[in-house]
Design an enzyme around this catalytic site. Structure first.
Site, PDB file in Angstrom:
ATOM      1  N   LYS A   4       0.840  -1.207   0.000  1.00 18.91           N
ATOM      2  CA  LYS A   4       0.000   0.000   0.000  1.00 18.91           C
ATOM      3  C   LYS A   4       0.867   1.246   0.000  1.00 18.91           C
ATOM      4  O   LYS A   4       2.033   1.218   0.427  1.00 18.91           O
ATOM      5  CB  LYS A   4      -0.960   0.035   1.194  1.00 18.91           C
ATOM      6  CG  LYS A   4      -0.313  -0.009   2.583  1.00 18.91           C
ATOM      7  CD  LYS A   4       0.129   1.346   3.106  1.00 18.91           C
ATOM      8  CE  LYS A   4       0.999   1.234   4.352  1.00 18.91           C
ATOM      9  NZ  LYS A   4       1.822   2.420   4.604  1.00 18.91           N
ATOM     10  N   ALA A  95      10.621  -3.402   5.548  1.00 18.71           N
ATOM     11  CA  ALA A  95      10.859  -2.097   6.199  1.00 18.71           C
ATOM     12  C   ALA A  95      11.006  -0.990   5.166  1.00 18.71           C
ATOM     13  O   ALA A  95      11.928  -0.192   5.191  1.00 18.71           O
ATOM     14  CB  ALA A  95      12.091  -2.157   7.120  1.00 18.71           C
ATOM     15  N   GLY A  97       8.079   0.870   4.093  1.00 17.30           N
ATOM     16  CA  GLY A  97       6.944   1.798   4.140  1.00 17.30           C
ATOM     17  C   GLY A  97       5.751   1.321   3.343  1.00 17.30           C
ATOM     18  O   GLY A  97       4.771   2.042   3.180  1.00 17.30           O
ATOM     19  N   ALA A  99       4.057  -1.618   3.968  1.00 19.61           N
ATOM     20  CA  ALA A  99       3.240  -2.535   4.786  1.00 19.61           C
ATOM     21  C   ALA A  99       3.339  -3.976   4.312  1.00 19.61           C
ATOM     22  O   ALA A  99       2.352  -4.723   4.315  1.00 19.61           O
ATOM     23  CB  ALA A  99       1.776  -2.080   4.833  1.00 19.61           C
ATOM     24  N   GLY A 100       4.528  -4.384   3.917  1.00 18.14           N
ATOM     25  CA  GLY A 100       4.733  -5.753   3.449  1.00 18.14           C
ATOM     26  C   GLY A 100       4.456  -6.780   4.531  1.00 18.14           C
ATOM     27  O   GLY A 100       3.826  -7.816   4.276  1.00 18.14           O
ATOM     28  N   GLY A 101       4.889  -6.522   5.747  1.00 13.69           N
ATOM     29  CA  GLY A 101       4.638  -7.448   6.858  1.00 13.69           C
ATOM     30  C   GLY A 101       3.143  -7.583   7.125  1.00 13.69           C
ATOM     31  O   GLY A 101       2.639  -8.674   7.400  1.00 13.69           O
ATOM     32  N   SER A 102       2.441  -6.465   7.022  1.00 15.85           N
ATOM     33  CA  SER A 102       0.990  -6.494   7.222  1.00 15.85           C
ATOM     34  C   SER A 102       0.309  -7.270   6.110  1.00 15.85           C
ATOM     35  O   SER A 102      -0.673  -7.982   6.337  1.00 15.85           O
ATOM     36  CB  SER A 102       0.429  -5.066   7.249  1.00 15.85           C
ATOM     37  OG  SER A 102       0.961  -4.363   8.339  1.00 15.85           O
ATOM     38  N   ASP A 135      -1.806  -1.887  10.072  1.00 14.91           N
ATOM     39  CA  ASP A 135      -2.137  -1.864   8.650  1.00 14.91           C
ATOM     40  C   ASP A 135      -2.734  -3.183   8.150  1.00 14.91           C
ATOM     41  O   ASP A 135      -3.027  -3.323   6.963  1.00 14.91           O
ATOM     42  CB  ASP A 135      -0.874  -1.574   7.817  1.00 14.91           C
ATOM     43  CG  ASP A 135      -0.325  -0.180   8.059  1.00 14.91           C
ATOM     44  OD1 ASP A 135      -1.102   0.712   8.454  1.00 14.91           O
ATOM     45  OD2 ASP A 135       0.888   0.021   7.853  1.00 14.91           O
TER      46      ASP A 135
END
Ligand code: C5P
Length: 327
Positions: A4, A95, A97, A99-102, A135
């Site tokens: 995103k 890391a 910005g 929202a890859g982890g989300s 997110d």
């Protein structure tokens, strides 16, 4: 499981719990991680692809946390199999910005929801997701949506199905989200909070040609956590040029202060014809809006030639949230 960008990110003062209230316009773009789940003796994760070595594979992994949160929400979820093997193929940088982890957490939720046939609604899944990260609920929903609170209170934006063409410039480095929020608090100083007033102006980061008075990384103004009505009306009109002129991100000055090279990246994209530019979320990825697919291709080629970022990707938005691609 899309990445995103935030078309607007207005950040209020820090709350007692350490989070910041925000008003944001999330926009899901066509850069996807693929997540697969299979029954296993116990929960485990393996990661391949972009930045794979930087993704934790212990309980810090957001997808594993999502699996545990879903299991807790539906106690019978894990009865047929005590655990799941999560496999993720990453294309969203870590890391960055975006929202890859989300996105990975959302994907794990959708996949386990299917595997366990929990029957939870999308809203219930979003509620579980919100406990994993601010997110995650949006990564489930996708599209374009207004986020409030920590970002987890979502309202889908009623906008026409305009497709926007973006160029993402990936940076040679990472930024930790909590550090960027802390840098913003520091930049604003103790007097920087508590004012209400006008919608964000250029100084809150994000920049299109008509708003050249703003800085690409100047000191942030006091927090004004109001939805930018002009941005929403530009989105309703499906007018990319207007949208480009209203992009704003309160975290941008903080991200630029921690990662000064971004100033050059943002300026280069605008010089090369982007309708608007801003740091994606807490950075350091920069997002550039192009007028159409052809302009996006030209911009991507020119940006990679300019040597102001590690690599570029062309993406479109909005795209749907986390979806099941095969049984
Ligand atoms: O919710 P999530 O774990 O993604 O947030 C990561 C960090 O970003 C939080 O620990 C907090 O420092 C910061 N954050 C914030 N306000 C928000 C969202 C995140 O301060 N609304």
């Amino acid at each position: 499981m899309p990445a995103k960008v935030n078309l607007q990110l207005a950040v209020g003062p820090p709350r007692a719990d350490g989070y910041h209230d925000l008003v944001t316009v999330f926009h899901a773009v066509s850069l996807f991680d693929q997540v697969t789940v299979n029954p296993a003796a116990r929960d485990a994760v393996t990661v391949t692809g972009e930045d794979a070595d930087q993704v934790p594979v212990d309980q810090d992994n957001l997808a594993l946390r999502a699996v545990a949160a879903l299991r807790a929400a539906v106690p019978d979820g894990g009865t047929s199999s005590p655990g799941v093997q999560v496999t993720m193929a990453k294309r969203i940088p870590v890391a960055a910005g975006l929202a890859g982890g989300s996105a990975d957490a959302a994907a794990a939720l959708v996949a386990c929801n299917e595997l366990w046939a929990t029957g939870l609604t999308q809203q219930q899944l979003c509620d579980v997701g919100a406990t994993v990260g601010s997110d995650v609920a949006f990564a489930l929903l996708g599209g374009t949506a207004v986020g409030r609170g920590r970002g987890e209170q979502l309202t889908p934006a009623l906008v026409p199905s305009t497709q926007y063409h973006w160029v993402l410039a990936f940076a040679d480095g990472q930024l930790a989200t909590p550090e960027v929020f802390t840098a913003l608090d520091r930049l604003r100083g103790p007097g920087g909070y508590g004012r209400t007033g006008s919608p964000p102006q250029g100084g809150s980061g994000g920049m299109g040609p008509p708003r050249s008075g703003g800085g690409l990384g100047g000191v942030a103004p006091p927090g004004t956590t109001q939805l930018d009505a002009a941005l929403m009306s530009a989105l309703r009109a499906g007018d990319a040029k207007l949208v480009g002129s209203r992009l704003s991100n309160d975290l941008q000055p903080a991200a630029v202060s921690l990662f000064p090279a971004l100033r050059k990246t943002l300026a280069a994209g605008l010089e090369l014809g982007a309708l608007g530019a801003l740091v994606a979320g807490s950075g350091p990825t920069c997002a550039f809006l192009a007028a159409n697919a052809e302009r996006a291709l030209e911009l991507a080629v020119a940006m990679s030639g300019a040597g102001v970022c590690r690599s570029v990707a062309r993406v479109t938005g909005p795209v749907p949230g986390a979806t099941v691609v095969s049984a």
